[in-house]
Design a protein around this motif. Sequence first.
Motif, mmCIF file in Angstrom:
data_model
loop_
_atom_site.group_PDB
_atom_site.id
_atom_site.type_symbol
_atom_site.label_atom_id
_atom_site.label_comp_id
_atom_site.label_asym_id
_atom_site.label_seq_id
_atom_site.Cartn_x
_atom_site.Cartn_y
_atom_site.Cartn_z
ATOM 1 N N ARG A 67 7.114 10.826 -14.654
ATOM 2 C CA ARG A 67 6.836 10.886 -13.221
ATOM 3 C C ARG A 67 6.255 9.566 -12.756
ATOM 4 O O ARG A 67 5.272 9.087 -13.292
ATOM 5 C CB ARG A 67 5.850 12.020 -12.917
ATOM 6 N N TYR A 68 6.875 8.954 -11.778
ATOM 7 C CA TYR A 68 6.416 7.687 -11.234
ATOM 8 C C TYR A 68 5.887 7.912 -9.816
ATOM 9 O O TYR A 68 6.540 8.559 -9.001
ATOM 10 C CB TYR A 68 7.567 6.664 -11.169
ATOM 11 N N ALA A 69 4.727 7.368 -9.559
ATOM 12 C CA ALA A 69 4.208 7.421 -8.191
ATOM 13 C C ALA A 69 4.869 6.326 -7.388
ATOM 14 O O ALA A 69 4.688 5.156 -7.667
ATOM 15 C CB ALA A 69 2.698 7.219 -8.206
ATOM 16 N N GLU A 70 5.690 6.718 -6.443
ATOM 17 C CA GLU A 70 6.461 5.733 -5.704
ATOM 18 C C GLU A 70 5.730 5.279 -4.457
ATOM 19 O O GLU A 70 4.914 5.980 -3.887
ATOM 20 C CB GLU A 70 7.822 6.304 -5.312
ATOM 21 N N SER A 71 6.071 4.060 -4.044
ATOM 22 C CA SER A 71 5.477 3.492 -2.852
ATOM 23 C C SER A 71 6.283 3.895 -1.633
ATOM 24 O O SER A 71 7.275 4.578 -1.717
ATOM 25 C CB SER A 71 5.448 1.978 -3.003
ATOM 26 N N SER A 72 5.850 3.445 -0.483
ATOM 27 C CA SER A 72 6.481 3.892 0.748
ATOM 28 C C SER A 72 7.644 3.030 1.188
ATOM 29 O O SER A 72 8.689 3.524 1.530
ATOM 30 C CB SER A 72 5.445 3.960 1.867
ATOM 31 N N GLU A 73 7.477 1.717 1.187
ATOM 32 C CA GLU A 73 8.576 0.878 1.657
ATOM 33 C C GLU A 73 8.662 -0.423 0.923
ATOM 34 O O GLU A 73 8.327 -1.314 1.396
ATOM 35 C CB GLU A 73 8.381 0.492 3.127
ATOM 36 N N LEU A 132 3.178 2.502 -10.282
ATOM 37 C CA LEU A 132 3.750 2.402 -8.940
ATOM 38 C C LEU A 132 5.074 1.665 -9.012
ATOM 39 O O LEU A 132 5.133 0.519 -9.451
ATOM 40 C CB LEU A 132 2.791 1.646 -8.011
ATOM 41 N N VAL A 133 6.141 2.305 -8.601
ATOM 42 C CA VAL A 133 7.472 1.709 -8.633
ATOM 43 C C VAL A 133 7.796 1.143 -7.259
ATOM 44 O O VAL A 133 7.553 1.796 -6.241
ATOM 45 C CB VAL A 133 8.539 2.752 -9.030
ATOM 46 N N CYS A 134 8.334 -0.070 -7.236
ATOM 47 C CA CYS A 134 8.759 -0.647 -5.959
ATOM 48 C C CYS A 134 9.897 0.202 -5.405
ATOM 49 O O CYS A 134 10.963 0.300 -6.022
ATOM 50 C CB CYS A 134 9.217 -2.093 -6.158
ATOM 51 N N SER A 135 9.699 0.811 -4.253
ATOM 52 C CA SER A 135 10.694 1.729 -3.711
ATOM 53 C C SER A 135 11.884 1.010 -3.089
ATOM 54 O O SER A 135 12.900 1.631 -2.804
ATOM 55 C CB SER A 135 10.053 2.649 -2.664
ATOM 56 N N LYS A 136 11.773 -0.295 -2.888
ATOM 57 C CA LYS A 136 12.897 -1.034 -2.312
ATOM 58 C C LYS A 136 13.923 -1.413 -3.374
ATOM 59 O O LYS A 136 15.097 -1.094 -3.255
ATOM 60 C CB LYS A 136 12.396 -2.283 -1.585
ATOM 61 N N CYS A 137 13.494 -2.073 -4.424
ATOM 62 C CA CYS A 137 14.432 -2.506 -5.463
ATOM 63 C C CYS A 137 14.444 -1.588 -6.678
ATOM 64 O O CYS A 137 15.411 -1.563 -7.431
ATOM 65 C CB CYS A 137 14.110 -3.929 -5.907
ATOM 66 N N LEU A 165 13.014 -1.893 -9.410
ATOM 67 C CA LEU A 165 13.170 -2.693 -10.628
ATOM 68 C C LEU A 165 11.864 -2.904 -11.375
ATOM 69 O O LEU A 165 11.882 -3.219 -12.570
ATOM 70 C CB LEU A 165 13.770 -4.066 -10.286
ATOM 71 N N VAL A 166 10.731 -2.769 -10.686
ATOM 72 C CA VAL A 166 9.455 -3.121 -11.305
ATOM 73 C C VAL A 166 8.430 -2.011 -11.096
ATOM 74 O O VAL A 166 8.571 -1.165 -10.210
ATOM 75 C CB VAL A 166 8.898 -4.446 -10.745
ATOM 76 N N LYS A 167 7.392 -2.061 -11.928
ATOM 77 C CA LYS A 167 6.339 -1.053 -11.884
ATOM 78 C C LYS A 167 4.989 -1.751 -11.996
ATOM 79 O O LYS A 167 4.855 -2.751 -12.715
ATOM 80 C CB LYS A 167 6.526 -0.078 -13.042
ATOM 81 N N TYR A 168 4.004 -1.208 -11.302
ATOM 82 C CA TYR A 168 2.663 -1.790 -11.303
ATOM 83 C C TYR A 168 1.619 -0.724 -11.617
ATOM 84 O O TYR A 168 1.831 0.468 -11.386
ATOM 85 C CB TYR A 168 2.357 -2.425 -9.947
ATOM 86 N N CYS A 169 0.474 -1.193 -12.087
ATOM 87 C CA CYS A 169 -0.616 -0.271 -12.401
ATOM 88 C C CYS A 169 -1.519 -0.036 -11.198
ATOM 89 O O CYS A 169 -2.259 0.948 -11.156
ATOM 90 C CB CYS A 169 -1.447 -0.816 -13.566
ATOM 91 N N SER A 170 -1.457 -0.928 -10.197
ATOM 92 C CA SER A 170 -2.344 -0.794 -9.040
ATOM 93 C C SER A 170 -1.778 -1.555 -7.851
ATOM 94 O O SER A 170 -0.986 -2.502 -8.018
ATOM 95 C CB SER A 170 -3.735 -1.341 -9.374
#
Length: 366
Positions: A310-316, A333-338, A340-345
Motif C-alpha cells: 500500500r502506497y500513500a499517494e500524493s494529490s497532484e 509517498l508516490v509521485c502521483s504525476k509520473c 516513478l519515484v517514492k519518498y519517505c516524507s
Amino acid sequence: MTRRARHYSALSQPTLVMSELVCKTLDHDATDMLIDKWLEHRNDAYWEWFQGVRERKHASSTLRRQVIAWNKGEFVPENIFCRTVDTGRLIPLDRTWTTHVYHHRSMQDRKLSMMPVVFTMLPELMLLRGMHDHGCDDVYIIVTDMKRQEMDDVTEYFKLVCRYAYGGRTCKPSIESQIQYDHMRLSHTLLKQRRTPCFPQIDLVFRAILYEKRPPFIILFSHQTTSYSQILFTHPLFVPAKDIFFDFPSGCPNPCCNDDCEMIRFPRRGIDGAAILSIKRGGRYGRKVKVKEMCNWIDCDVCFNEETQRYAESSEGSQTSADSADTSITGGLVCSKCRLVKYCSPEHQRKDWEEHRRVCAKPAAS
C-alpha cells in the motif's frame, strides 16, 4: 587470519599487488571531458536509440522495474534518468565515475592513451553507471588484444572459476583438474598467438579485482584493429533489462552487421544473453546482494519494506504533493504525476524536486 598464497596459481586467491600490469586511472574530470566530446560528436545510432526511449514513454507500473526516462529537455545526461537496480531510485546519467584501466606495459612504452578505450564504450558505461546507486564509482577495465573466440573461451573459464573456486575455495578434484587444464590451454593459446598481456596476468588481475573491489561488473576490452569487449556481471540483478535494451546499438560501424556482430557485448537479451559470474556471497566473500526500495532523495537512508503493497499517494505531482501530503506514509509517498519515484516524507519530496522536475511527466496510457 587466513594465509595468502605467496605465489600465483590458478587455484589460489591472487592479490592486486602481485600484478605486473600497469594501471591507468581516469578521474571524474577526465570522464566529464569524454562525455562532452561524445555529445559534441554525437553518434546517430545511439541518438536514435535514446530518441526511441523518449517516444516509448514509461508505463504507470514501472515503480519497481528498470526504466530509462527522457521526458523533458535536450539530449544531455542530466535530462536522462535511470532507475538504479540496487536502491530503486531514479537518478540522472550525469554522475561520473573513475575508470581503472589495466594494460600491458608495452602500451605505455608506445605512449598509447587509455582515453580511446573509455571513449569507445562511453554510452554503455554511462548506462551501467546510472543503473547503480552504490558500488559503481569505480569501473575496472582490463585491456588485451584477444580475438573474439579467445575472449569467449576466457569468459567461460572465468564462469567456471567463479562458480567453484572464487576466493580460493576448495573444490572437488575433478573441478580442480578442469580449472588447471583450461588455464594451461588458454595460457598456451595466448602465448602461441603472442597476445599481451599473457593469460596468467589477465587471470590474476581479474580475480583479484573481483575479490578485493567487488564491482558489479568488469570489462575485458580487446585492443584489436576493430575493438571488441566483453562485460562480465557479478550478479543477475546487475544485468540490463531485455524489455528496455532489446534494440540497443551493437557499436559496430558496419551497417550490414547482425546480432552476432557486436563490438561491445551489451546484453540486449537480458540475462539470457549476458555473461554472469556465479559468485559466492556472504561472510568474507562480501555482502549479499539485496534489492532495496529507498526514498528517492539521494541523501536519505530510509529503505521501504519490500512486502508493503500500500502506497500513500500524493494529490497532484511531486511539488504539489510535497506541500499537501499529510496521510500515513508507511509504504512511502508516490509521485502521483509520473508514478516513478517514492519518498519517505514531504520534506524530501521538496528537496528532490529541483532534480525530479526534469523527468516528472504523466506515464503512457496502459
